[in-house]
Write an enzyme that holds these catalytic residues in place. Structure first.
Site, PDB file in Angstrom:
ATOM      1  N   LYS A 119      -8.045  10.252   6.743  1.00  0.00           N
ATOM      2  CA  LYS A 119      -8.650   8.979   6.341  1.00  0.00           C
ATOM      3  C   LYS A 119      -9.242   8.997   4.940  1.00  0.00           C
ATOM      4  CE  LYS A 119     -10.453   7.525  10.718  1.00  0.00           C
ATOM      5  NZ  LYS A 119      -9.860   6.485  11.358  1.00  0.00           N
ATOM      6  N   GLU A 202     -18.991   4.530   5.127  1.00  0.00           N
ATOM      7  CA  GLU A 202     -18.378   3.256   4.746  1.00  0.00           C
ATOM      8  C   GLU A 202     -19.406   2.158   4.949  1.00  0.00           C
ATOM      9  OE1 GLU A 202     -14.802   2.075   6.876  1.00  0.00           O
ATOM     10  OE2 GLU A 202     -13.663   3.661   5.905  1.00  0.00           O
ATOM     11  N   ARG A 295       2.656   6.561  12.836  1.00  0.00           N
ATOM     12  CA  ARG A 295       3.330   6.794  14.124  1.00  0.00           C
ATOM     13  C   ARG A 295       3.596   5.445  14.770  1.00  0.00           C
ATOM     14  NH1 ARG A 295      -1.100   5.180  17.165  1.00  0.00           N
ATOM     15  NH2 ARG A 295      -3.107   5.803  16.323  1.00  0.00           N
TER      16      ARG A 295
HETATM   17  P1  ADP Z   1      -9.813   4.967  14.238  1.00  0.00           P
HETATM   18  O1  ADP Z   1      -9.178   6.148  13.640  1.00  0.00           O
HETATM   19  O2  ADP Z   1     -10.778   5.296  15.283  1.00  0.00           O
HETATM   20  O3  ADP Z   1      -8.814   3.939  14.621  1.00  0.00           O
HETATM   21  P2  ADP Z   1     -10.609   3.077  12.175  1.00  0.00           P
HETATM   22  O4  ADP Z   1     -11.110   3.392  10.816  1.00  0.00           O
HETATM   23  O5  ADP Z   1      -9.261   2.495  12.261  1.00  0.00           O
HETATM   24  O6  ADP Z   1     -10.717   4.381  13.061  1.00  0.00           O
HETATM   25  O7  ADP Z   1     -11.647   2.113  12.850  1.00  0.00           O
HETATM   26  C1  ADP Z   1     -11.571   1.736  14.191  1.00  0.00           C
HETATM   27  C2  ADP Z   1     -12.324   0.445  14.404  1.00  0.00           C
HETATM   28  O8  ADP Z   1     -13.691   0.569  14.007  1.00  0.00           O
HETATM   29  C3  ADP Z   1     -11.810  -0.722  13.587  1.00  0.00           C
HETATM   30  O9  ADP Z   1     -10.754  -1.361  14.216  1.00  0.00           O
HETATM   31  C4  ADP Z   1     -13.038  -1.601  13.488  1.00  0.00           C
HETATM   32  O10 ADP Z   1     -13.241  -2.366  14.630  1.00  0.00           O
HETATM   33  C5  ADP Z   1     -14.146  -0.599  13.388  1.00  0.00           C
HETATM   34  N1  ADP Z   1     -14.458  -0.310  11.981  1.00  0.00           N
HETATM   35  C6  ADP Z   1     -13.946   0.664  11.228  1.00  0.00           C
HETATM   36  N2  ADP Z   1     -14.453   0.656   9.987  1.00  0.00           N
HETATM   37  C7  ADP Z   1     -15.316  -0.375   9.951  1.00  0.00           C
HETATM   38  C8  ADP Z   1     -16.186  -0.911   8.947  1.00  0.00           C
HETATM   39  N3  ADP Z   1     -16.286  -0.357   7.750  1.00  0.00           N
HETATM   40  N4  ADP Z   1     -16.941  -1.983   9.274  1.00  0.00           N
HETATM   41  C9  ADP Z   1     -16.879  -2.540  10.497  1.00  0.00           C
HETATM   42  N5  ADP Z   1     -16.095  -2.066  11.470  1.00  0.00           N
HETATM   43  C10 ADP Z   1     -15.321  -0.992  11.222  1.00  0.00           C
HETATM   44  P1  ADP Z   2      -3.500   2.491  18.238  1.00  0.00           P
HETATM   45  O1  ADP Z   2      -2.131   3.012  18.379  1.00  0.00           O
HETATM   46  O2  ADP Z   2      -3.630   1.112  18.701  1.00  0.00           O
HETATM   47  O3  ADP Z   2      -4.119   2.703  16.904  1.00  0.00           O
HETATM   48  P2  ADP Z   2      -5.504   4.252  19.162  1.00  0.00           P
HETATM   49  O4  ADP Z   2      -6.033   4.339  17.781  1.00  0.00           O
HETATM   50  O5  ADP Z   2      -6.423   3.877  20.261  1.00  0.00           O
HETATM   51  O6  ADP Z   2      -4.322   3.245  19.287  1.00  0.00           O
HETATM   52  O7  ADP Z   2      -4.803   5.635  19.447  1.00  0.00           O
HETATM   53  C1  ADP Z   2      -3.737   5.774  20.329  1.00  0.00           C
HETATM   54  C2  ADP Z   2      -3.934   6.979  21.177  1.00  0.00           C
HETATM   55  O8  ADP Z   2      -3.990   8.137  20.408  1.00  0.00           O
HETATM   56  C3  ADP Z   2      -5.192   6.924  21.985  1.00  0.00           C
HETATM   57  O9  ADP Z   2      -4.901   7.476  23.233  1.00  0.00           O
HETATM   58  C4  ADP Z   2      -6.149   7.797  21.204  1.00  0.00           C
HETATM   59  O10 ADP Z   2      -7.084   8.399  22.050  1.00  0.00           O
HETATM   60  C5  ADP Z   2      -5.218   8.802  20.594  1.00  0.00           C
HETATM   61  N1  ADP Z   2      -5.620   9.278  19.278  1.00  0.00           N
HETATM   62  C6  ADP Z   2      -5.629   8.575  18.137  1.00  0.00           C
HETATM   63  N2  ADP Z   2      -5.989   9.346  17.112  1.00  0.00           N
HETATM   64  C7  ADP Z   2      -6.203  10.567  17.607  1.00  0.00           C
HETATM   65  C8  ADP Z   2      -6.591  11.832  17.042  1.00  0.00           C
HETATM   66  N3  ADP Z   2      -6.802  11.994  15.751  1.00  0.00           N
HETATM   67  N4  ADP Z   2      -6.736  12.873  17.875  1.00  0.00           N
HETATM   68  C9  ADP Z   2      -6.497  12.737  19.180  1.00  0.00           C
HETATM   69  N5  ADP Z   2      -6.124  11.589  19.761  1.00  0.00           N
HETATM   70  C10 ADP Z   2      -5.977  10.531  18.997  1.00  0.00           C
HETATM   71 MG    MG Z   3      -7.614   2.811  13.429  1.00  0.00          MG
END
Ligand code: ADP
Ligand code: ADP
Ligand code: MG
Length: 489
Positions: A119, A202, A295
């Site tokens: 990230k 952030e 992915r």
């Molecule tokens: P992940 O790897 O868990 O998907 P993301 O960075 O995509 O992490 O963030 C997951 C969720 O967290 C986003 O879909 C959003 O709802 C919330 N989120 C992430 N960053 C922010 C932000 N800077 N401000 C508000 N919500 C956030």
């Molecule tokens: P999306 O495909 O909608 O972004 P998620 O962010 O929830 O869905 O991730 C999809 C799946 O992969 C979930 O089961 C989540 O727990 C898993 N996952 C995502 N990122 C990681 C990570 N860095 N390590 C382990 N599991 C992950």
């Molecule tokens: Mg995400």
């Protein structure tokens, strides 16, 4: 391209393994499933042509065990490996190991994964290329640095693991005195979940929508977008309901979003399927890049439904060196709900167990991507996603009413599910209007409606006692039906 590979291995489990196997079968590709001790009877192992045992239930010893999966691919003579989502899907070391064995990784090449998968590195890379990112730090911060950085960014801030995913370890900090604890906790969680303790800051955007763009890129530099998906209905930063198109942005805003996503994909020389995630700030109506999911994604079916493009088949073709030859067009509206074995009233605690009874919905314009069947026991070791239900409608309201109808048909007995919550959301004014934000579940009061739907769910049964009087002696139902139909013709 008729058949990109002769045989592939699917390095995953659950509904996504089933999804990938189905696409392969339709292309005449033989499939190999892998399974752990707790997955001997899992659906994906029954649908694949071959199965290969990879070890104990603990994912670290099976689905995350690179050498074991490489061994499975080599021994079964698989030409390629599809990693699904989660597990090894974004692991460049895995992709490289496969390369060494002459096996194709069905996903972005390791160099791309390295560029976009982390990230923090992605933030730096894309901000240098002119893509707007969420304000915050461009490198990991220590506790000492955090106070100044948070001050500079402005509270509230969000602490995030640099190499994280799945919403793990993220926490919102509203003021200075919560900062130290949040950083320590995030760092510890990140270390145990991802083996990397670094965290960054952030700006937290309180009135936000999560809107993302599906991208496909081939090896020859062609990049196309398959429009956006809105995924703002979330619990613990994880998506629960997704839809396309987003009901909340204008055509001009949409164009801006696609422009950012395609530019970002081209700048990173993106190959294969991927999703470029953005936060849309409802207050200034601006998009900020969040991260790349390099992915296939859980919510890919809604895009497939409105475009008619099978994203998994495109992944196969691209990985085999095919040229992209699609001109995506979008028609109508699609909504997906994720059905989890979890209790919405117990802080979404997983609820594994035996699926005593199951009746899946079907009918017009409903797609069910499921990883379970009646009599299957959900193991406690993995993600508790049971199935996804996807509905298409000529417009948003038709899709909403259709998916509501599908959820009414669905019966799952034996485990707690989030179905009562899904039903509550679909009926909620905020969802119906389409202006909901990522804080919708916390702020809308929708959780209060869960009890009502839980009662309704409890009174549903897959099989009801016969309430109709038995037919007259000697005449069965079928006979009566034949008689009456004859009278009409
Ligand atoms: P992940 O790897 O868990 O998907 P993301 O960075 O995509 O992490 O963030 C997951 C969720 O967290 C986003 O879909 C959003 O709802 C919330 N989120 C992430 N960053 C922010 C932000 N800077 N401000 C508000 N919500 C956030
Ligand atoms: P999306 O495909 O909608 O972004 P998620 O962010 O929830 O869905 O991730 C999809 C799946 O992969 C979930 O089961 C989540 O727990 C898993 N996952 C995502 N990122 C990681 C990570 N860095 N390590 C382990 N599991 C992950
Ligand atoms: Mg995400």
């Amino acid at each position: 391209m008729e058949r990109p590979f002769n045989k592939i291995l699917v390095a995953n489990r659950g509904e996504i393994a089933v999804r990938v196997i189905r696409a392969a079968k339709e292309m005449g590709i033989r499939t190999v499933a892998v399974f752990s001790d707790s997955d001997k009877d899992a659906l994906h192992t029954h649908l694949a042509d071959e199965r290969y045992y990879i070890g104990p239930p603990d994912p670290l010893e099976s689905y995350l065990n690179i050498e074991k999966i490489v061994e499975a691919a080599v021994k079964t003579g698989s030409e390629a490996v599809h990693p699904g989502y989660g597990f090894l899907s974004q692991n460049p070391t895995f992709a490289r190991r496969l390369q060494e064995e002459g096996i194709t990784f069905i996903g972005p090449p390791p160099e791309v994964q390295e560029k976009v998968g982390h990230k923090l590195k992605a933030r730096l890379f894309f901000s240098q290329k002119g893509i707007p990112i969420v304000p915050g730090t461009l490198k990991p911060v220590s506790i000492d640095e955090a106070y100044d950085e948070a001050e500079r960014v402005g509270y509230p801030v969000l602490i995030k693991p640099g190499g994280g995913g799945g919403g793990i370890g993220m926490s919102v900090v509203w003021s200075e005195n919560e900062l130290k604890q949040a950083i320590t906790k995030a760092s510890e969680l990140a270390k145990s979940a991802f083996g990397l303790g670094e965290v960054y800051i952030e700006k937290y955007i309180p009135k936000a929508k999560h809107i993302e763009v599906q991208i496909l890129g081939d090896k020859y530099g062609t990049v196309v977008h398959l429009f956006e998906r809105e995924c703002s209905v979330q619990r613990r930063y994880q998506k629960v309901i997704e839809e396309t198109p987003s009901p909340a942005i204008s055509e001009d805003e949409r164009k801006t979003l696609y422009k950012y996503a395609v530019k970002a994909a081209k700048e990173s020389k993106y190959v294969n399927a991927g999703t470029f995630e953005f936060i849309f700030d409802m207050e200034n109506r601006k998009f900020y890049f969040l991260e790349v999911n390099s992915r296939i994604q859980v919510e890919h079916p809604i895009t497939e439904i409105v475009t008619g493009i099978d994203i998994v088949k495109e992944q196969f073709k691209i990985a085999a060196g095919g040229k992209l030859d699609i001109e995506p067009k979008r028609f109508g509206h699609a909504i997906e709900v994720r059905v989890y074995a979890e209790d919405p009233l117990e802080n979404f605690a997983p609820s594994p167990g035996l699926i005593a009874k199951l009746r899946e919905p079907s009918g017009p314009w409903i797609r069910v991507d499921s990883g379970i069947y009646e009599g299957y026991e959900i193991p406690p070791f993995y993600d508790p996603l049971l199935m996804k239900i996807i509905a298409w409608g000529k417009d948003r309201e038709e899709a909403r009413l259709r998916i509501r109808r599908a959820l009414e048909e669905l019966v799952i007995e034996g485990v707690r599910t989030n179905v009562p919550l899904l039903r509550g959301v679909l009926e909620h004014d905020g969802f119906i209007k389409g202006n909901y934000t990522t804080r919708f579940l916390e702020e809308s009061g929708v959780l209060e409606s869960v009890k009502k739907y839980m009662k309704e769910e409890d009174s549903k049964r897959a099989t009801k006692k016969k309430e109709v009087a038995s037919p007259q002696s000697g005449v069965t139902y079928v006979d009566v039906w034949k008689l009456s139909s004859r009278l009409f013709y």
